[in-house]
Design an enzyme around this catalytic site. Structure first.
Site, PDB file in Angstrom:
ATOM      1  N   SER A  53       0.838  -1.212   0.000  1.00  0.00           N
ATOM      2  CA  SER A  53       0.000   0.000   0.000  1.00  0.00           C
ATOM      3  C   SER A  53       0.873   1.263   0.000  1.00  0.00           C
ATOM      4  CB  SER A  53      -0.965   0.001   1.190  1.00  0.00           C
ATOM      5  OG  SER A  53      -0.281   0.171   2.408  1.00  0.00           O
ATOM      6  N   ASN A  54       2.056   1.194   0.607  1.00  0.00           N
ATOM      7  CA  ASN A  54       2.944   2.368   0.560  1.00  0.00           C
ATOM      8  C   ASN A  54       3.489   2.589  -0.844  1.00  0.00           C
ATOM      9  OD1 ASN A  54       3.475   3.783   3.281  1.00  0.00           O
ATOM     10  ND2 ASN A  54       3.357   1.610   3.797  1.00  0.00           N
ATOM     11  N   ILE A 112      19.049  -5.220   5.416  1.00  0.00           N
ATOM     12  CA  ILE A 112      19.889  -4.886   4.256  1.00  0.00           C
ATOM     13  C   ILE A 112      21.327  -5.257   4.607  1.00  0.00           C
ATOM     14  CG2 ILE A 112      20.794  -2.963   2.878  1.00  0.00           C
ATOM     15  CD1 ILE A 112      17.924  -3.573   2.164  1.00  0.00           C
ATOM     16  N   MET A 132      10.830  -7.041   4.400  1.00  0.00           N
ATOM     17  CA  MET A 132      10.966  -7.688   5.700  1.00  0.00           C
ATOM     18  C   MET A 132      12.331  -8.336   5.915  1.00  0.00           C
ATOM     19  SD  MET A 132       8.109  -6.768   6.745  1.00  0.00           S
ATOM     20  CE  MET A 132       7.578  -7.646   8.203  1.00  0.00           C
ATOM     21  N   ARG A 133      13.373  -7.738   5.353  1.00  0.00           N
ATOM     22  CA  ARG A 133      14.718  -8.287   5.542  1.00  0.00           C
ATOM     23  C   ARG A 133      15.685  -7.193   5.951  1.00  0.00           C
ATOM     24  NH1 ARG A 133      15.350 -13.172   3.907  1.00  0.00           N
ATOM     25  NH2 ARG A 133      13.587 -14.025   2.764  1.00  0.00           N
ATOM     26  N   ASN A 174      13.676   3.903   4.856  1.00  0.00           N
ATOM     27  CA  ASN A 174      12.675   2.948   5.328  1.00  0.00           C
ATOM     28  C   ASN A 174      11.550   3.705   6.036  1.00  0.00           C
ATOM     29  OD1 ASN A 174      11.616   0.326   6.018  1.00  0.00           O
ATOM     30  ND2 ASN A 174      12.351   0.660   8.108  1.00  0.00           N
ATOM     31  N   LYS A 210      23.170 -16.183   1.551  1.00  0.00           N
ATOM     32  CA  LYS A 210      22.585 -14.844   1.700  1.00  0.00           C
ATOM     33  C   LYS A 210      23.448 -13.804   1.003  1.00  0.00           C
ATOM     34  CE  LYS A 210      19.667 -14.194   5.694  1.00  0.00           C
ATOM     35  NZ  LYS A 210      19.676 -14.177   7.128  1.00  0.00           N
ATOM     36  N   HIS A 267       8.739   3.126   9.145  1.00  0.00           N
ATOM     37  CA  HIS A 267       8.447   2.243  10.276  1.00  0.00           C
ATOM     38  C   HIS A 267       7.196   2.755  11.006  1.00  0.00           C
ATOM     39  CE1 HIS A 267       9.195  -0.668  13.415  1.00  0.00           C
ATOM     40  NE2 HIS A 267       8.858   0.283  14.270  1.00  0.00           N
TER      41      HIS A 267
HETATM   42  C1  GRF Z   1       4.066  -0.573   6.805  1.00  0.00           C
HETATM   43  O1  GRF Z   1       3.320  -0.487   7.975  1.00  0.00           O
HETATM   44  C2  GRF Z   1       5.486  -0.124   7.044  1.00  0.00           C
HETATM   45  O2  GRF Z   1       5.585   0.851   8.023  1.00  0.00           O
HETATM   46  C3  GRF Z   1       6.154  -1.388   7.509  1.00  0.00           C
HETATM   47  O3  GRF Z   1       5.569  -2.405   6.747  1.00  0.00           O
HETATM   48  C4  GRF Z   1       4.257  -2.032   6.361  1.00  0.00           C
HETATM   49  C5  GRF Z   1       4.138  -2.189   4.894  1.00  0.00           C
HETATM   50  O4  GRF Z   1       2.823  -2.012   4.427  1.00  0.00           O
HETATM   51  N1  GRF Z   1       7.586  -1.298   7.353  1.00  0.00           N
HETATM   52  P1  GRF Z   1       2.525  -2.012   2.875  1.00  0.00           P
HETATM   53  O5  GRF Z   1       3.099  -3.314   2.295  1.00  0.00           O
HETATM   54  O6  GRF Z   1       3.154  -0.809   2.255  1.00  0.00           O
HETATM   55  O7  GRF Z   1       1.023  -1.992   2.751  1.00  0.00           O
END
Ligand code: GRF
Length: 188
Positions: free
Chosen positions: A12-13, A92, A89-90, A106, A64, A108
């Protein structure tokens, strides 16, 4: 400026950034979306709006380190200037970090340094804080520890976890594109 978006999930971002770039005049383009997860919804989102995608996983490589090397080679081949992590989700690895100093950012879902890690929203909710929020920061070798670029607060009122999550994501979708625009314009 050529931007690579790295994401592992929903995206979604990514969608919010792509949308913003389309509507506002930002002197940058999303060159591609990369995902380490084969079935990540972010890949579908990108394909739908004509953004190139790449996908491979650490499991596709002997180590890796080889995965990181391939990722770095992809960035170099595509002449990427800025790497935007959006739910990637990794960690860097050191090679990519060294090649892109202060060029990896990033987002958060908490007010760092509070509530780092995988469950920033739930951890803040469970703790009972009355204010949480969103942080955009540069990446360093730690987990959610790099220099902070921008933050917005989100109040926890009579929210349940689901409504808090919705508020956090809404805040993310406003903050991340705006910060990117500032970076592109050399203001960060
Ligand atoms: C977001 O909440 C971001 O802050 C975190 O992971 C989520 C990703 O959401 N790091 P999306 O995949 O962009 O919907």
């Amino acid at each position: 400026m050529r931007i690579a978006v790295l994401a592992s999930g929903n995206g979604s971002n990514f969608a919010a950034i792509a949308d913003y770039f389309q509507k506002e005049s930002v002197a940058a383009e999303i060159a591609f979306v990369f995902s380490d997860k084969k079935n990540a919804f972010v890949l579908e989102r990108a394909q739908k709006i004509g953004v190139a995608t790449f996908q491979f996983s650490p499991q596709d490589f002997p180590s890796k380190n080889d995965y990181e090397k391939a990722l770095l080679a992809l960035m170099q081949q595509e002449k990427i200037d800025l790497i935007v992590l959006a739910g990637y989700m990794r960690i860097i690895g050191p090679q990519l970090l060294a090649a892109f100093p202060k060029k990896i950012i990033n987002i958060h879902p908490s007010l760092l340094p509070a509530f780092p890690g995988l469950n920033g929203i739930k951890d803040a909710y469970d703790y009972g804080v009355k204010v949480t929020g969103v942080t955009v920061h540069y990446i360093d070798a730690g987990v959610d520890t790099g220099p902070i670029i921008a933050q917005v607060p989100v109040l926890i009122l009579d929210d349940d976890l689901a409504s808090l999550e919705a508020k956090i994501h809404q805040a993310e979708h406003q903050l991340y594109p705006a910060v990117l625009k500032q970076i592109v314009q050399g203001q960060q």
